[in-house]
Design a protein around this motif. Sequence first.
Motif, short mmCIF file in Angstrom:
data_model
loop_
_atom_site.label_atom_id
_atom_site.label_comp_id
_atom_site.label_asym_id
_atom_site.label_seq_id
_atom_site.Cartn_x
_atom_site.Cartn_y
_atom_site.Cartn_z
N ARG A 1 3.34 -16.07 -2.68
CA ARG A 1 3.25 -15.77 -4.10
C ARG A 1 3.13 -14.25 -4.23
N ARG A 2 3.93 -13.67 -5.11
CA ARG A 2 3.91 -12.22 -5.22
C ARG A 2 4.08 -11.78 -6.66
N ARG A 3 3.50 -10.64 -6.92
CA ARG A 3 3.62 -10.06 -8.26
C ARG A 3 3.42 -8.55 -8.17
N ILE A 4 3.84 -7.85 -9.21
CA ILE A 4 3.64 -6.41 -9.28
C ILE A 4 2.41 -6.12 -10.13
N ILE A 5 1.56 -5.25 -9.62
CA ILE A 5 0.40 -4.79 -10.38
C ILE A 5 0.50 -3.29 -10.57
N GLU A 6 -0.09 -2.80 -11.64
CA GLU A 6 -0.13 -1.37 -11.92
C GLU A 6 -1.55 -0.86 -11.66
N HIS A 7 -1.65 0.24 -10.95
CA HIS A 7 -2.97 0.81 -10.67
C HIS A 7 -2.85 2.32 -10.56
N ARG A 8 -3.54 3.03 -11.42
CA ARG A 8 -3.54 4.51 -11.43
C ARG A 8 -2.14 5.08 -11.33
N GLY A 9 -1.24 4.51 -12.13
CA GLY A 9 0.12 5.02 -12.18
C GLY A 9 1.02 4.55 -11.05
N ALA A 10 0.50 3.75 -10.14
CA ALA A 10 1.30 3.25 -9.01
C ALA A 10 1.73 1.81 -9.27
N ARG A 11 2.89 1.46 -8.74
CA ARG A 11 3.37 0.07 -8.76
C ARG A 11 3.15 -0.51 -7.37
N ILE A 12 2.39 -1.59 -7.32
CA ILE A 12 2.00 -2.20 -6.05
C ILE A 12 2.36 -3.68 -6.07
N GLU A 13 3.02 -4.13 -5.01
CA GLU A 13 3.31 -5.56 -4.91
C GLU A 13 2.17 -6.24 -4.16
N ALA A 14 1.56 -7.23 -4.81
CA ALA A 14 0.54 -8.06 -4.18
C ALA A 14 1.20 -9.36 -3.75
N ALA A 15 1.19 -9.63 -2.45
CA ALA A 15 1.84 -10.83 -1.91
C ALA A 15 0.81 -11.65 -1.15
N LEU A 16 0.62 -12.89 -1.60
CA LEU A 16 -0.30 -13.81 -0.94
C LEU A 16 0.51 -14.73 -0.03
N ASP A 17 0.25 -14.65 1.25
CA ASP A 17 0.98 -15.44 2.25
C ASP A 17 0.08 -16.50 2.87
N ILE A 18 0.53 -17.74 2.80
CA ILE A 18 -0.16 -18.84 3.46
C ILE A 18 0.86 -19.62 4.28
N LEU B 1 -0.75 -5.74 0.24
CA LEU B 1 -0.61 -4.81 -0.88
C LEU B 1 0.38 -3.73 -0.46
N GLU B 2 1.59 -3.78 -1.02
CA GLU B 2 2.64 -2.84 -0.61
C GLU B 2 2.95 -1.87 -1.74
N LEU B 3 2.94 -0.59 -1.40
CA LEU B 3 3.22 0.45 -2.38
C LEU B 3 4.71 0.49 -2.68
N LYS B 4 5.08 0.25 -3.92
CA LYS B 4 6.48 0.31 -4.33
C LYS B 4 6.81 1.65 -4.97
N ASP B 5 5.85 2.20 -5.67
CA ASP B 5 6.07 3.49 -6.32
C ASP B 5 4.71 4.10 -6.65
N GLY B 6 4.57 5.40 -6.44
CA GLY B 6 3.31 6.05 -6.73
C GLY B 6 2.67 6.62 -5.48
N SER B 7 1.39 6.98 -5.59
CA SER B 7 0.72 7.67 -4.50
C SER B 7 0.01 6.72 -3.56
N PRO B 8 -0.01 7.02 -2.25
CA PRO B 8 -0.78 6.22 -1.30
C PRO B 8 -2.27 6.17 -1.65
N ALA B 9 -2.79 7.24 -2.25
CA ALA B 9 -4.20 7.25 -2.64
C ALA B 9 -4.48 6.17 -3.68
N ALA B 10 -3.52 5.92 -4.57
CA ALA B 10 -3.68 4.87 -5.57
C ALA B 10 -3.67 3.49 -4.91
N LEU B 11 -2.84 3.32 -3.89
CA LEU B 11 -2.83 2.06 -3.13
C LEU B 11 -4.18 1.83 -2.49
#
Length: 515
Positions: free
Chosen positions: A128-145, A162-172
């Motif tokens: 299950r995966r979705r995109i979340i926004e955090h401090r200007g970064a786009r992060i894909e949250a993927a739950l693997d079972i 938690l994979e950084l798609k766009d934005g700063s590593p510090a935000a990740l």
Amino acid sequence: MSKSECPSEIEIRLSLVDNCLPNIERQFFTDVNYRHEHNQTTYFDTPEAYLWGHGVECRIRRSAKGIIQTVKHADPNLATFTRTESEIELEIDQLSLDHLRECLPEAAREGLDESRIAPVFLTDVQRRRRIIEHRGARIEAALDIGRIVSGSQHTDICELELELKDGSPAALADAALDLLRSTPAQLQTAGKAARGFRLLSGALPEPVFAQKISVAPETYLPDTVAAMLRSALVHALANHDALVETDDVEAVHQMRVGLRRLRAIISAFKPVLHSGSAEQLMDETKRFFTLLGDVREADVFLEETLPQFPDDVFGPEIKTALSTEVDRFRKAARRDVHDFATGPAFARLIIGWYGWIEGGGWLRSERPIDRLLQMRPVGDFAVGRLHKMRSRLRKAGRQAMKGPVDDWHIARIAAKKLRYAGAPLQAVTAGSARKDNLAEKRLAKLQDALGSFNDLCTVGPFLRKVGEQVPASRRQSFMENAAFCDGWTQAESRHVVSRLEQTWGRFELAMDEWS
């Protein structure tokens, strides 16, 4: 065949244990804003895992989206949580050797027999995966079972990526830390490929030694500091799996070396750093370092110090009583290390350091000279800083030569700082390679001699610490033996000083050429 390449993948993996899973599901996957997919992935390599031995992961993933071939490379020169990654879409379920060949590092190309590459294990995952926004970064949250399967063997998967798609590593990093405040997850340092190859071979993870880092003297100061901090954190984290899955004493030592390098680099560049912003991280690192130190001290006592005790002074009963209680202490200390390293505190520590390093706000900038240094080559800074560190060691050593025994402890700290904090600075200064090599070798011998001296001097305090955990019925007897050991080692340490003085003399001669 359409092809798209991504230069790197930045991803933090968290293992979901105990009651973590329901919390993650509530936080990310209770509404309709996520995708669900069933992924089946086959990993390829030679029978002897040639690709994996060169840090290369090659796989084909099949899902409703299509067939994707991915090649990743774990380059130790990259930052923590970062790997190179290249993907292509396949029309048929067949490995593209051309794509693999393009992605191989130079060291892996020669010696690879492509005809022997075949499927080695697979994973079957509900994602299950979705995109979340955090401090200007786009992060894909993927739950693997799911599970990893190799022949009749398998191991379960339950993790959040938690994979950084766009934005700063510090935000990740900040997003991961925010999650850890409500979810006591573990840091998953081994990816699916690493776990699959261990399942396939049955081999345990091994300690990892530091990679030599080379920085040109003309490199700007901020780039140098970032590269060195990354190298130290990568080294420490690379030893996590061996630390928690084996009882290898070298894994404990290398984790300590990695963390010591991190602290030493901050010490080396202290005049230009806002080190106060990392004060909490430094405190937590010190706490973990102390836990590791208890294991290390027990190992040194059992393997190096106790065998030095002469049989005609210490009978077998005394040695057996000491080794029994110290071994008991070591096992308890080892459990404390394991509990810390497999808990959320370790995850917060490593992710916190990663965010601090990648955030890049650690250089002073309030004074004109600070801003000027940021635009100067690191070689200019390193020469002056090394001179001060060497002068401090020379002053401490000369004081120890004419002062009380305790002065050698001050010299030991100065030598340790020069060796660990000075090493990265030495790497960027231009000088005679022959002279530098001689001085570095003699510095290493000096530090080893000072370390052996310190091991003898700390026997008493260490055994008193052990004594606090000895059952009451045996404590008095143990403490009597410990006091006897303390007396012998204190006397022996005075004999060691004469040899230490000779080692210092040889090192100071090398320092004259070094300067």
